[in-house]
Scaffold this motif. Structure first.
Motif, short mmCIF file in Angstrom:
data_model
loop_
_atom_site.label_atom_id
_atom_site.label_comp_id
_atom_site.label_asym_id
_atom_site.label_seq_id
_atom_site.Cartn_x
_atom_site.Cartn_y
_atom_site.Cartn_z
N VAL A 1 40.59 37.06 89.75
CA VAL A 1 39.97 36.08 90.65
C VAL A 1 40.11 34.71 89.96
CG1 VAL A 1 37.78 35.35 91.68
CG2 VAL A 1 38.35 37.79 91.54
N PRO A 2 40.52 33.66 90.62
CA PRO A 2 40.64 33.47 92.06
C PRO A 2 42.04 33.78 92.62
CG PRO A 2 40.92 31.35 91.01
CD PRO A 2 40.65 32.36 89.91
N GLU A 3 43.05 33.95 91.74
CA GLU A 3 44.43 34.08 92.22
C GLU A 3 44.64 35.24 93.19
OE1 GLU A 3 43.48 33.65 89.08
OE2 GLU A 3 44.78 32.22 88.04
N VAL A 4 43.97 36.36 92.96
CA VAL A 4 44.17 37.51 93.83
C VAL A 4 43.68 37.25 95.25
CG1 VAL A 4 41.98 38.72 93.36
CG2 VAL A 4 44.06 40.04 93.84
N MET A 5 42.83 36.25 95.42
CA MET A 5 42.30 35.91 96.74
C MET A 5 43.13 34.86 97.46
SD MET A 5 39.93 38.05 96.95
CE MET A 5 39.32 37.53 98.55
N TYR A 6 44.13 34.26 96.81
CA TYR A 6 45.00 33.30 97.49
C TYR A 6 45.76 34.04 98.60
CZ TYR A 6 44.54 30.29 93.28
OH TYR A 6 44.07 29.52 92.25
N ILE A 7 45.87 33.41 99.77
CA ILE A 7 46.52 34.09 100.88
C ILE A 7 47.98 33.69 101.07
CG2 ILE A 7 44.67 34.91 102.35
CD1 ILE A 7 44.53 32.27 103.69
N GLU A 8 48.40 32.61 100.51
CA GLU A 8 49.80 32.17 100.64
C GLU A 8 50.42 32.01 99.27
OE1 GLU A 8 50.52 28.79 103.06
OE2 GLU A 8 49.22 29.50 104.65
N GLY A 9 50.58 33.11 98.58
CA GLY A 9 51.17 33.01 97.24
C GLY A 9 50.31 32.17 96.33
N CYS A 10 50.82 31.02 95.93
CA CYS A 10 50.10 30.15 94.99
C CYS A 10 49.08 29.25 95.66
CB CYS A 10 51.10 29.31 94.21
SG CYS A 10 52.03 30.24 92.98
#
Length: 184
Positions: free
Chosen positions: A174-183
């Motif tokens: 978290v938070p990267e795993v919650m990004y919806i458009e890649g980065c």
């Protein structure tokens, strides 16, 4: 005299490997732990909140390449975040932030989570295998949802469509795993 016999036998046994090498034959190399030059069989690895198989959140690009036995191929980046594919491997992508593994995405193929969930499975399958699953509306599919397996700092996110089937999943920090458009 028994001491002399032990010395002679020991010297003879030590000389056998040396003689084989001197006769022009190359010493045998030990079999690689990976079993081939291509690296380990990644299809035996499973996705978790902490990464994918031997790829754990926080690894550097060099360590990712060493552990997979394959080079990473750059796809794109936004600031300190980058998306990579693994050469010769379809349906997996790696996200790094500041040069460290942040998440792994599954978009096609027969990849599985550690509890056996794969693309095409239903929400019921996810709920039967994971506790504490939360549901969130999908950002682009009005009939789809995100099924989120929560952890303190790491998560697995499953994406579903209107037909109640898993169309993608990812695991990581978290938070990267919650990004919806890649980065982003």
């Amino acid at each position: 005299m028994p001491g002399f016999a032990v010395v002679v036998v020991t010297v003879a046994l030590a000389a056998v490997p040396a003689m084989a090498t001197q006769e022009g034959s190359k010493p045998e190399r030990r079999a690689s732990r990976r079993g081939s030059d291509r690296g380990p069989d990644l299809h035996r690895w499973r996705l978790t909140r902490h990464g994918f198989g031997r790829l754990k959140v926080g690894l550097s690009r060099t360590k990712i390449e060493r552990r997979t036995g394959r080079p990473l191929r750059f796809a794109y980046n936004t600031g300190s975040c980058a998306i990579w594919s693994i050469r010769g491997v379809r349906g997996l992508s790696i996200m790094t932030t500041r040069g460290r593994l942040a998440r792994v995405d599954v978009t096609r193929g027969t990849w599985r989570t550690s509890l056996g969930v794969r693309l095409g499975d239903s929400e019921r399958t996810v709920r039967s295998r994971y506790r504490r699953v939360r549901r969130r509306q999908h950002a682009y599919d009005p009939d789809g949802e995100y099924l989120i397996v929560r952890g303190r700092k790491r998560r697995i996110v499953f994406e579903t469509n209107g037909d109640d089937e898993i169309t993608g999943f990812r695991g990581g920090r978290v938070p990267e795993v919650m990004y919806i458009e890649g980065c982003a």
